[in-house]
Scaffold this active site. Structure first.
Site, PDB file in Angstrom:
ATOM      1  N   ILE A   1      -3.460  -9.844 -42.485  1.00 17.04           N
ATOM      2  CA  ILE A   1      -3.201  -9.807 -41.041  1.00 17.04           C
ATOM      3  C   ILE A   1      -1.945 -10.606 -40.664  1.00 17.04           C
ATOM      4  O   ILE A   1      -1.307 -10.325 -39.646  1.00 17.04           O
ATOM      5  CB  ILE A   1      -4.455 -10.305 -40.276  1.00 17.04           C
ATOM      6  CG1 ILE A   1      -4.498  -9.780 -38.866  1.00 17.04           C
ATOM      7  CG2 ILE A   1      -4.582 -11.811 -40.311  1.00 17.04           C
ATOM      8  CD1 ILE A   1      -5.868  -9.887 -38.205  1.00 17.04           C
TER       9      ILE A   1
ATOM     10  N   ASN B   1      -5.946 -18.845 -54.237  1.00 14.94           N
ATOM     11  CA  ASN B   1      -6.043 -20.268 -53.898  1.00 14.94           C
ATOM     12  C   ASN B   1      -7.498 -20.735 -53.928  1.00 14.94           C
ATOM     13  O   ASN B   1      -8.371 -20.059 -53.387  1.00 14.94           O
ATOM     14  CB  ASN B   1      -5.481 -20.511 -52.490  1.00 14.94           C
ATOM     15  CG  ASN B   1      -4.027 -20.084 -52.370  1.00 14.94           C
ATOM     16  OD1 ASN B   1      -3.260 -20.216 -53.311  1.00 14.94           O
ATOM     17  ND2 ASN B   1      -3.648 -19.566 -51.212  1.00 14.94           N
TER      18      ASN B   1
ATOM     19  N   GLN C   1      -6.212 -22.863 -49.636  1.00 13.18           N
ATOM     20  CA  GLN C   1      -7.243 -21.878 -49.265  1.00 13.18           C
ATOM     21  C   GLN C   1      -7.680 -22.108 -47.822  1.00 13.18           C
ATOM     22  O   GLN C   1      -7.986 -23.236 -47.421  1.00 13.18           O
ATOM     23  CB  GLN C   1      -8.461 -21.994 -50.200  1.00 13.18           C
ATOM     24  CG  GLN C   1      -9.495 -20.897 -49.946  1.00 13.18           C
ATOM     25  CD  GLN C   1     -10.644 -20.896 -50.959  1.00 13.18           C
ATOM     26  OE1 GLN C   1     -10.802 -21.845 -51.743  1.00 13.18           O
ATOM     27  NE2 GLN C   1     -11.454 -19.861 -50.934  1.00 13.18           N
TER      28      GLN C   1
ATOM     29  N   HIS D   1     -10.419 -14.473 -52.670  1.00 13.59           N
ATOM     30  CA  HIS D   1      -9.532 -13.312 -52.516  1.00 13.59           C
ATOM     31  C   HIS D   1      -8.297 -13.534 -53.375  1.00 13.59           C
ATOM     32  O   HIS D   1      -7.915 -14.677 -53.647  1.00 13.59           O
ATOM     33  CB  HIS D   1      -9.157 -13.095 -51.056  1.00 13.59           C
ATOM     34  CG  HIS D   1      -8.684 -14.339 -50.382  1.00 13.59           C
ATOM     35  ND1 HIS D   1      -9.548 -15.311 -49.936  1.00 13.59           N
ATOM     36  CD2 HIS D   1      -7.439 -14.794 -50.134  1.00 13.59           C
ATOM     37  CE1 HIS D   1      -8.855 -16.307 -49.417  1.00 13.59           C
ATOM     38  NE2 HIS D   1      -7.574 -16.030 -49.532  1.00 13.59           N
TER      39      HIS D   1
ATOM     40  N   HIS E   1      -4.279 -12.640 -53.590  1.00 12.62           N
ATOM     41  CA  HIS E   1      -3.133 -12.159 -52.823  1.00 12.62           C
ATOM     42  C   HIS E   1      -2.229 -11.296 -53.702  1.00 12.62           C
ATOM     43  O   HIS E   1      -1.939 -11.656 -54.855  1.00 12.62           O
ATOM     44  CB  HIS E   1      -2.278 -13.336 -52.342  1.00 12.62           C
ATOM     45  CG  HIS E   1      -2.930 -14.207 -51.321  1.00 12.62           C
ATOM     46  ND1 HIS E   1      -2.752 -14.030 -49.977  1.00 12.62           N
ATOM     47  CD2 HIS E   1      -3.757 -15.273 -51.450  1.00 12.62           C
ATOM     48  CE1 HIS E   1      -3.430 -14.953 -49.305  1.00 12.62           C
ATOM     49  NE2 HIS E   1      -4.050 -15.721 -50.180  1.00 12.62           N
TER      50      HIS E   1
HETATM   51  P1  AMP Z   1      -5.833 -18.200 -48.176  1.00 11.06           P
HETATM   52  O1  AMP Z   1      -4.903 -19.134 -47.443  1.00 11.06           O
HETATM   53  O2  AMP Z   1      -5.499 -18.014 -49.617  1.00 11.06           O
HETATM   54  O3  AMP Z   1      -7.276 -18.570 -47.947  1.00 11.06           O
HETATM   55  O4  AMP Z   1      -5.564 -16.780 -47.532  1.00 11.06           O
HETATM   56  C1  AMP Z   1      -6.289 -16.241 -46.469  1.00 11.06           C
HETATM   57  C2  AMP Z   1      -5.512 -15.026 -46.054  1.00 11.06           C
HETATM   58  O5  AMP Z   1      -6.357 -14.166 -45.321  1.00 11.06           O
HETATM   59  C3  AMP Z   1      -4.310 -15.358 -45.146  1.00 11.06           C
HETATM   60  O6  AMP Z   1      -3.142 -14.821 -45.745  1.00 11.06           O
HETATM   61  C4  AMP Z   1      -4.678 -14.686 -43.836  1.00 11.06           C
HETATM   62  O7  AMP Z   1      -3.557 -14.181 -43.158  1.00 11.06           O
HETATM   63  C5  AMP Z   1      -5.615 -13.587 -44.283  1.00 11.06           C
HETATM   64  N1  AMP Z   1      -6.568 -13.153 -43.276  1.00 11.06           N
HETATM   65  C6  AMP Z   1      -7.385 -13.920 -42.524  1.00 11.06           C
HETATM   66  N2  AMP Z   1      -8.139 -13.155 -41.715  1.00 11.06           N
HETATM   67  C7  AMP Z   1      -7.791 -11.872 -41.969  1.00 11.06           C
HETATM   68  C8  AMP Z   1      -8.213 -10.613 -41.437  1.00 11.06           C
HETATM   69  N3  AMP Z   1      -9.138 -10.512 -40.488  1.00 11.06           N
HETATM   70  N4  AMP Z   1      -7.636  -9.491 -41.947  1.00 11.06           N
HETATM   71  C9  AMP Z   1      -6.692  -9.581 -42.892  1.00 11.06           C
HETATM   72  N5  AMP Z   1      -6.251 -10.741 -43.424  1.00 11.06           N
HETATM   73  C10 AMP Z   1      -6.790 -11.873 -42.966  1.00 11.06           C
END
Ligand code: AMP
Ligand code: ZN
Length: 140
Positions: free
Chosen positions: A35, A90, A97, A103, A105
């Site tokens: 997002i 992460n 994280q 997840h 990336h």
């Molecule tokens: P992290 O910092 O590794 O935990 O990454 C979390 C990622 O999830 C970030 O890049 C956010 O932009 C992404 N994210 C959070 N909420 C959503 C959502 N509803 N749809 C798509 N991506 C999301």
């Protein structure tokens, strides 16, 4: 039956309760566009089984997730015409994280882009051999 957590946003996305821009889905994973993308086409791979981090990830999902990463990364290279791709994951706040459902990336890279995934190369630890031995002994 997948293991899910009620107040987890990625579990809700994995179940389809919250919409996402999905680029791939199978029985075990959903892959969606991020997002807040770091670059055009930035995607994240979610296992449908809730695991807060890599330590909670089931072996079966751990075995499969890199194949999903490769499959999606190949499609992204083809469609986006990016010049490279970072695949990263992460664990823990200290590691950046922010969503505590594991997840991976997939971050497309373009020559000259401003994505910043770098570190300053350090010098070897003086006790590198001892450190390696201690970690080696702890690997299960
Ligand atoms: P992290 O910092 O590794 O935990 O990454 C979390 C990622 O999830 C970030 O890049 C956010 O932009 C992404 N994210 C959070 N909420 C959503 C959502 N509803 N749809 C798509 N991506 C999301
Ligand atoms: Zn979850």
């Amino acid at each position: 039956m997948k293991k899910t957590v009620d107040d987890c946003i990625f579990c809700k996305i994995a179940k389809g309760e919250i919409p996402s821009t999905t680029i791939y889905e199978d029985d075990d994973f959903k892959v969606m566009l991020d997002i807040n993308p770091a670059s055009k086409g930035h995607a994240v791979i979610l296992p449908k089984n809730h695991a807060a981090n890599i330590f909670e990830l089931e072996d079966e999902d751990a075995e499969k997730i890199f194949k999903v990463a490769r499959k999606c990364a190949a499609a992204m290279m083809e469609v986006l015409h990016c010049d490279g791709i970072n695949i990263l994951q992460n664990n823990g706040e200290a590691a950046g994280q922010t969503v505590f459902h594991l997840h991976v990336h997939l971050i497309p890279r373009y020559n000259g882009d401003t994505v910043n995934i770098t570190w300053k190369p350090g010098t070897p630890e003086e006790d590198a051999a001892e450190l390696a031995a201690r970690i080696k002994a702890a690997v299960k």
